[in-house]
Design a protein around this motif. Structure first.
Motif, PDB file in Angstrom:
ATOM      1  N   ASN A  94       8.121   2.082 -67.950  1.00 28.63           N
ATOM      2  CA  ASN A  94       7.540   3.526 -68.182  1.00 28.63           C
ATOM      3  C   ASN A  94       7.955   4.672 -67.064  1.00 28.63           C
ATOM      4  N   ASP A  95       7.056   5.793 -67.176  1.00 27.21           N
ATOM      5  CA  ASP A  95       7.392   6.427 -66.056  1.00 27.21           C
ATOM      6  C   ASP A  95       6.845   6.276 -64.737  1.00 27.21           C
ATOM      7  N   ASP A  96       5.781   5.354 -64.673  1.00 34.47           N
ATOM      8  CA  ASP A  96       5.258   4.590 -63.447  1.00 34.47           C
ATOM      9  C   ASP A  96       6.042   3.620 -62.907  1.00 34.47           C
ATOM     10  N   ASP A  97       7.310   3.262 -63.691  1.00 32.04           N
ATOM     11  CA  ASP A  97       7.923   2.007 -63.354  1.00 32.04           C
ATOM     12  C   ASP A  97       7.248   0.439 -63.667  1.00 32.04           C
ATOM     13  N   LYS A  98       6.348   0.654 -64.606  1.00 30.02           N
ATOM     14  CA  LYS A  98       5.914  -0.637 -65.082  1.00 30.02           C
ATOM     15  C   LYS A  98       6.302  -0.831 -66.621  1.00 30.02           C
ATOM     16  N   ALA A  99       6.359  -2.091 -66.764  1.00 28.71           N
ATOM     17  CA  ALA A  99       6.902  -2.548 -68.087  1.00 28.71           C
ATOM     18  C   ALA A  99       5.912  -2.159 -69.012  1.00 28.71           C
ATOM     19  N   GLN A 100       6.634  -1.638 -70.341  1.00 31.19           N
ATOM     20  CA  GLN A 100       5.838  -1.402 -71.307  1.00 31.19           C
ATOM     21  C   GLN A 100       6.379  -1.936 -72.823  1.00 31.19           C
ATOM     22  N   ALA A 101       5.671  -2.338 -73.787  1.00 30.98           N
ATOM     23  CA  ALA A 101       6.405  -2.823 -75.027  1.00 30.98           C
ATOM     24  C   ALA A 101       6.651  -1.789 -76.062  1.00 30.98           C
ATOM     25  N   ILE A 102       7.376  -1.735 -77.054  1.00 27.76           N
ATOM     26  CA  ILE A 102       7.517  -0.929 -78.017  1.00 27.76           C
ATOM     27  C   ILE A 102       6.090  -0.610 -78.873  1.00 27.76           C
ATOM     28  N   SER A 103       5.786   0.139 -79.193  1.00 26.43           N
ATOM     29  CA  SER A 103       4.708   0.682 -79.943  1.00 26.43           C
ATOM     30  C   SER A 103       4.856  -0.084 -81.389  1.00 26.43           C
ATOM     31  N   GLY A 104       3.760  -0.244 -81.815  1.00 26.19           N
ATOM     32  CA  GLY A 104       3.762  -0.864 -83.329  1.00 26.19           C
ATOM     33  C   GLY A 104       4.523  -2.466 -83.396  1.00 26.19           C
ATOM     34  N   ASP A 105       4.646  -2.875 -84.633  1.00 26.15           N
ATOM     35  CA  ASP A 105       4.800  -4.159 -84.919  1.00 26.15           C
ATOM     36  C   ASP A 105       6.425  -4.408 -84.461  1.00 26.15           C
ATOM     37  N   ILE A 106       6.488  -5.503 -83.956  1.00 23.50           N
ATOM     38  CA  ILE A 106       7.913  -6.046 -83.354  1.00 23.50           C
ATOM     39  C   ILE A 106       8.482  -6.487 -84.586  1.00 23.50           C
TER      40      ILE A 106
ATOM     41  N   SER B  78       6.242  -5.001 -62.060  1.00 24.64           N
ATOM     42  CA  SER B  78       7.548  -4.232 -62.017  1.00 24.64           C
ATOM     43  C   SER B  78       8.654  -5.027 -61.781  1.00 24.64           C
ATOM     44  N   CYS B  79       8.506  -6.356 -61.935  1.00 24.30           N
ATOM     45  CA  CYS B  79       9.675  -7.240 -61.740  1.00 24.30           C
ATOM     46  C   CYS B  79      10.685  -7.170 -62.627  1.00 24.30           C
ATOM     47  N   GLY B  80      10.730  -6.618 -63.837  1.00 28.85           N
ATOM     48  CA  GLY B  80      11.754  -6.546 -64.833  1.00 28.85           C
ATOM     49  C   GLY B  80      12.202  -7.766 -65.648  1.00 28.85           C
ATOM     50  N   ALA B  81      11.443  -8.834 -65.393  1.00 26.77           N
ATOM     51  CA  ALA B  81      11.802 -10.012 -66.103  1.00 26.77           C
ATOM     52  C   ALA B  81      11.858  -9.914 -67.484  1.00 26.77           C
ATOM     53  N   CYS B  82      10.700  -9.311 -68.039  1.00 21.31           N
ATOM     54  CA  CYS B  82      10.686  -9.082 -69.472  1.00 21.31           C
ATOM     55  C   CYS B  82      11.715  -8.155 -70.185  1.00 21.31           C
TER      56      CYS B  82
ATOM     57  N   LYS C 139       2.291  -7.771 -82.073  1.00 24.90           N
ATOM     58  CA  LYS C 139       2.365  -6.706 -81.216  1.00 24.90           C
ATOM     59  C   LYS C 139       2.352  -7.254 -79.693  1.00 24.90           C
ATOM     60  N   ALA C 140       2.920  -6.620 -78.885  1.00 21.53           N
ATOM     61  CA  ALA C 140       2.982  -6.944 -77.436  1.00 21.53           C
ATOM     62  C   ALA C 140       2.262  -6.034 -76.651  1.00 21.53           C
ATOM     63  N   ILE C 141       1.528  -6.445 -75.710  1.00 17.33           N
ATOM     64  CA  ILE C 141       0.773  -5.449 -74.858  1.00 17.33           C
ATOM     65  C   ILE C 141       0.802  -5.843 -73.534  1.00 17.33           C
ATOM     66  N   VAL C 142       1.332  -5.032 -72.589  1.00 16.42           N
ATOM     67  CA  VAL C 142       1.409  -5.025 -70.950  1.00 16.42           C
ATOM     68  C   VAL C 142       0.369  -4.540 -70.441  1.00 16.42           C
ATOM     69  N   ASP C 143      -0.292  -5.399 -69.580  1.00 14.34           N
ATOM     70  CA  ASP C 143      -1.225  -5.016 -68.743  1.00 14.34           C
ATOM     71  C   ASP C 143      -0.880  -4.206 -67.751  1.00 14.34           C
ATOM     72  N   GLN C 144      -1.062  -2.829 -67.560  1.00 18.35           N
ATOM     73  CA  GLN C 144      -0.507  -2.145 -66.821  1.00 18.35           C
ATOM     74  C   GLN C 144      -1.047  -2.493 -65.178  1.00 18.35           C
ATOM     75  N   ASP C 145      -2.362  -2.829 -65.017  1.00 20.01           N
ATOM     76  CA  ASP C 145      -2.839  -3.182 -63.780  1.00 20.01           C
ATOM     77  C   ASP C 145      -2.471  -4.255 -63.191  1.00 20.01           C
TER      78      ASP C 145
END
Length: 63
Positions: free
Chosen positions: A27-39, A12-16, A2-8
């Motif tokens: 996400n709606d806050d323009d922060k990166a998020q990973a898919i939920s569940g197992d990759i 929001s550079c978009g590299a990932c 699983k991947a977890i992005v620390d929102q704090d």
């Protein structure tokens, strides 16, 4: 795996998202998020590459 992005920490550079859009998105806050569940196995290397591209180390991958 699983991947977890620390929102704090995310700047929001978009590299990932640019590296592995199948796993990372904005996400709606323009922060990166990973898919939920197992990759899925075929995306794991891309997910790691996306983590490694993060300039502020905001992404953690749990094996």
């Amino acid at each position: 795996m699983k991947a977890i992005v620390d929102q704090d920490t995310c700047i929001s550079c978009g590299a990932c998202v640019g590296t592995c859009p199948e796993v990372y998105s904005f996400n709606d806050d323009d922060k990166a998020q990973a898919i939920s569940g197992d990759i899925p196995a075929d995306l794991q290397e891309g997910a790691k590459d996306g983590r490694d591209q993060c300039p502020v180390d905001a992404i953690d991958i749990k094996e």
